[in-house]
Design a protein around this motif. Structure first.
Motif, PDB file in Angstrom:
ATOM      1  N   PRO A 167      10.978   7.546  14.973  1.00  0.00           N
ATOM      2  CA  PRO A 167      12.274   7.912  15.555  1.00  0.00           C
ATOM      3  C   PRO A 167      13.352   6.865  15.341  1.00  0.00           C
ATOM      4  N   ILE A 168      12.945   5.610  15.180  1.00  0.00           N
ATOM      5  CA  ILE A 168      13.937   4.554  14.971  1.00  0.00           C
ATOM      6  C   ILE A 168      14.567   4.652  13.586  1.00  0.00           C
ATOM      7  N   GLY A 169      13.964   5.456  12.699  1.00  0.00           N
ATOM      8  CA  GLY A 169      14.575   5.764  11.415  1.00  0.00           C
ATOM      9  C   GLY A 169      14.120   4.935  10.235  1.00  0.00           C
ATOM     10  N   ARG A 170      13.099   4.145  10.397  1.00  0.00           N
ATOM     11  CA  ARG A 170      12.600   3.340   9.279  1.00  0.00           C
ATOM     12  C   ARG A 170      11.147   2.960   9.558  1.00  0.00           C
ATOM     13  N   MET A 171      10.506   2.411   8.534  1.00  0.00           N
ATOM     14  CA  MET A 171       9.176   1.843   8.718  1.00  0.00           C
ATOM     15  C   MET A 171       9.294   0.447   9.318  1.00  0.00           C
ATOM     16  N   PHE A 227       0.838  -1.208   0.000  1.00  0.00           N
ATOM     17  CA  PHE A 227       0.000   0.000   0.000  1.00  0.00           C
ATOM     18  C   PHE A 227       0.871   1.255   0.000  1.00  0.00           C
ATOM     19  N   VAL A 228       1.932   1.268   0.803  1.00  0.00           N
ATOM     20  CA  VAL A 228       2.812   2.445   0.880  1.00  0.00           C
ATOM     21  C   VAL A 228       3.462   2.690  -0.471  1.00  0.00           C
ATOM     22  N   ASP A 229       3.977   1.636  -1.086  1.00  0.00           N
ATOM     23  CA  ASP A 229       4.617   1.793  -2.392  1.00  0.00           C
ATOM     24  C   ASP A 229       3.621   2.284  -3.436  1.00  0.00           C
ATOM     25  N   GLY A 230       2.397   1.744  -3.387  1.00  0.00           N
ATOM     26  CA  GLY A 230       1.376   2.163  -4.339  1.00  0.00           C
ATOM     27  C   GLY A 230       0.959   3.607  -4.140  1.00  0.00           C
ATOM     28  N   TYR A 231       0.860   4.019  -2.876  1.00  0.00           N
ATOM     29  CA  TYR A 231       0.489   5.399  -2.575  1.00  0.00           C
ATOM     30  C   TYR A 231       1.536   6.370  -3.114  1.00  0.00           C
ATOM     31  N   ILE A 232       2.805   6.055  -2.897  1.00  0.00           N
ATOM     32  CA  ILE A 232       3.879   6.933  -3.371  1.00  0.00           C
ATOM     33  C   ILE A 232       3.882   6.991  -4.897  1.00  0.00           C
ATOM     34  N   ALA A 233       3.751   5.827  -5.531  1.00  0.00           N
ATOM     35  CA  ALA A 233       3.777   5.782  -6.993  1.00  0.00           C
ATOM     36  C   ALA A 233       2.609   6.548  -7.602  1.00  0.00           C
ATOM     37  N   LYS A 234       1.469   6.516  -6.946  1.00  0.00           N
ATOM     38  CA  LYS A 234       0.274   7.169  -7.480  1.00  0.00           C
ATOM     39  C   LYS A 234       0.307   8.684  -7.303  1.00  0.00           C
ATOM     40  N   ASN A 235       0.926   9.154  -6.233  1.00  0.00           N
ATOM     41  CA  ASN A 235       0.792  10.562  -5.872  1.00  0.00           C
ATOM     42  C   ASN A 235       2.032  11.420  -6.111  1.00  0.00           C
ATOM     43  N   TYR A 236       3.167  10.806  -6.468  1.00  0.00           N
ATOM     44  CA  TYR A 236       4.399  11.577  -6.631  1.00  0.00           C
ATOM     45  C   TYR A 236       5.114  11.192  -7.914  1.00  0.00           C
ATOM     46  N   PRO A 237       5.734  12.184  -8.588  1.00  0.00           N
ATOM     47  CA  PRO A 237       6.533  11.853  -9.781  1.00  0.00           C
ATOM     48  C   PRO A 237       7.739  11.020  -9.384  1.00  0.00           C
ATOM     49  N   GLU A 238       8.242  10.288 -10.335  1.00  0.00           N
ATOM     50  CA  GLU A 238       9.319   9.340 -10.051  1.00  0.00           C
ATOM     51  C   GLU A 238      10.532  10.003  -9.414  1.00  0.00           C
ATOM     52  N   ALA A 239      10.834  11.220  -9.818  1.00  0.00           N
ATOM     53  CA  ALA A 239      12.020  11.908  -9.298  1.00  0.00           C
ATOM     54  C   ALA A 239      11.907  12.216  -7.805  1.00  0.00           C
ATOM     55  N   GLU A 240      10.676  12.251  -7.277  1.00  0.00           N
ATOM     56  CA  GLU A 240      10.478  12.609  -5.870  1.00  0.00           C
ATOM     57  C   GLU A 240      10.244  11.400  -4.966  1.00  0.00           C
ATOM     58  N   ARG A 241      10.081  10.255  -5.546  1.00  0.00           N
ATOM     59  CA  ARG A 241       9.609   9.115  -4.754  1.00  0.00           C
ATOM     60  C   ARG A 241      10.605   8.654  -3.697  1.00  0.00           C
ATOM     61  N   VAL A 277      10.381  11.027  -0.771  1.00  0.00           N
ATOM     62  CA  VAL A 277       9.130  10.827  -0.034  1.00  0.00           C
ATOM     63  C   VAL A 277       9.233   9.580   0.844  1.00  0.00           C
ATOM     64  N   PHE A 278       9.796   8.515   0.282  1.00  0.00           N
ATOM     65  CA  PHE A 278       9.956   7.282   1.051  1.00  0.00           C
ATOM     66  C   PHE A 278      10.836   7.524   2.275  1.00  0.00           C
ATOM     67  N   GLU A 279      11.908   8.266   2.098  1.00  0.00           N
ATOM     68  CA  GLU A 279      12.809   8.555   3.216  1.00  0.00           C
ATOM     69  C   GLU A 279      12.120   9.427   4.273  1.00  0.00           C
ATOM     70  N   THR A 280      11.292  10.364   3.831  1.00  0.00           N
ATOM     71  CA  THR A 280      10.558  11.216   4.773  1.00  0.00           C
ATOM     72  C   THR A 280       9.565  10.388   5.582  1.00  0.00           C
ATOM     73  N   LEU A 281       8.845   9.511   4.903  1.00  0.00           N
ATOM     74  CA  LEU A 281       7.892   8.647   5.602  1.00  0.00           C
ATOM     75  C   LEU A 281       8.610   7.723   6.583  1.00  0.00           C
ATOM     76  N   SER A 282       9.783   7.270   6.211  1.00  0.00           N
ATOM     77  CA  SER A 282      10.561   6.400   7.093  1.00  0.00           C
ATOM     78  C   SER A 282      11.054   7.157   8.317  1.00  0.00           C
ATOM     79  N   ALA A 283      11.473   8.393   8.106  1.00  0.00           N
ATOM     80  CA  ALA A 283      12.050   9.190   9.193  1.00  0.00           C
ATOM     81  C   ALA A 283      11.009   9.621  10.217  1.00  0.00           C
ATOM     82  N   TYR A 284       9.735   9.497   9.899  1.00  0.00           N
ATOM     83  CA  TYR A 284       8.693   9.847  10.870  1.00  0.00           C
ATOM     84  C   TYR A 284       8.822   9.001  12.132  1.00  0.00           C
TER      85      TYR A 284
END
Length: 249
Positions: free
Chosen positions: A209-213, A183-197, A200-207
């Motif tokens: 505190p342990i530094g990843r999903m 679902f996360v991969d699909g959400y990113i692919a649907k809503n962001y251009p490839e250059a930003e993905r 975005v993934f790193e930002t979502l991971s950094a939410y």
């Protein structure tokens, strides 16, 4: 052999729980609206030398749930995992969005509880595990409807635990932070251009505190414990598995 019913187990966390429980010796019954995805999970369970079957079921439809449970000889454990997401605050949540999430995430849990609890009482006990979210406890931006549904799941967990504690039925819930699923991969692919993905993934991971999903297998490990006899003294509890979000942010 216990029969463990898992809703929405066609991918992600549900599939990971199914494989873990099947490998541990349970008979797994996958209830999935997308039967083809459910059958893929069955194949994964069988590859882990487990026993599994899949049934097509729309948890938001009471008749569909009743028909699925009527085909089961036993229900020793129920994992209410099926759920859908929505991004938006109250202004950006249409009545249709609200009803769609309520139908699956709230009514779906209710329908399965309504079908499973009488069976468990007749059998002399059972275990329920609901999939909630840290969104049930924290204010998360743009998750108005989703948070509403997960708050309801938490409340239903407490109610079932209280009402059936004397009948050998335990009920707990898991509250994950963000987990890396399709679902996360699909959400990113649907809503962001490839250059930003990647960013975005790193930002979502950094939410977290342990530094990843989280990984689906990590959620499945906690689920396995709560479904087991090792957790026989635990009921009415919500377990945060969130990489530190709840306590450290």
């Amino acid at each position: 052999m216990r029969t463990v019913v898992i809703t929405g187990a066609g991918s992600g966390i549900g599939r990971a729980i199914a494989v873990r429980q099947g490998a541990a010796g349970d008979r797994v019954v996958v209830l999935e609206r997308d039967l083809a995805a459910g059958e893929e999970t069955v194949a994964a369970v069988r590859a882990a030398e487990g026993v599994a079957d899949a049934m097509q079921c729309d948890v938001g439809d009471a008749d569909s749930v009743a028909a699925a449970f009527a085909r089961l000889e036993r229900v020793d454990a129920l994992v209410n995992n099926a759920g859908i997401a929505h991004v938006g605050n109250v202004e950006k949540t249409s009545p249709e969005d609200f009803d769609r999430l309520f139908r699956v995430n709230v009514r779906g849990v209710y329908h399965c509880l309504h079908a499973a609890i009488p069976r468990m009482r007749f059998q002399g006990g059972g275990v329920v595990l609901n999939m909630a979210s840290i969104a049930a406890k924290l204010g998360i931006r743009d998750r108005f409807a989703y948070s509403m549904t997960k708050g309801a799941v938490l409340s239903m967990t407490l109610s079932v635990a209280r009402d059936y504690v004397a009948e050998n039925i335990r009920c707990n819930c898991i509250c994950p932070a963000r987990v890396h699923t399709p679902f996360v991969d699909g959400y990113i692919a649907k809503n962001y251009p490839e250059a930003e993905r990647r960013q975005v993934f790193e930002t979502l991971s950094a939410y977290q505190p342990i530094g990843r999903m989280g990984r689906p297998e990590e959620i499945a490990a906690l689920a396995h414990f709560l479904l087991s006899e090792e957790a026989a003294f635990i009921t009415g509890v919500s377990y945060d598995i969130d990489g530190g979000v709840t306590q450290l942010r």
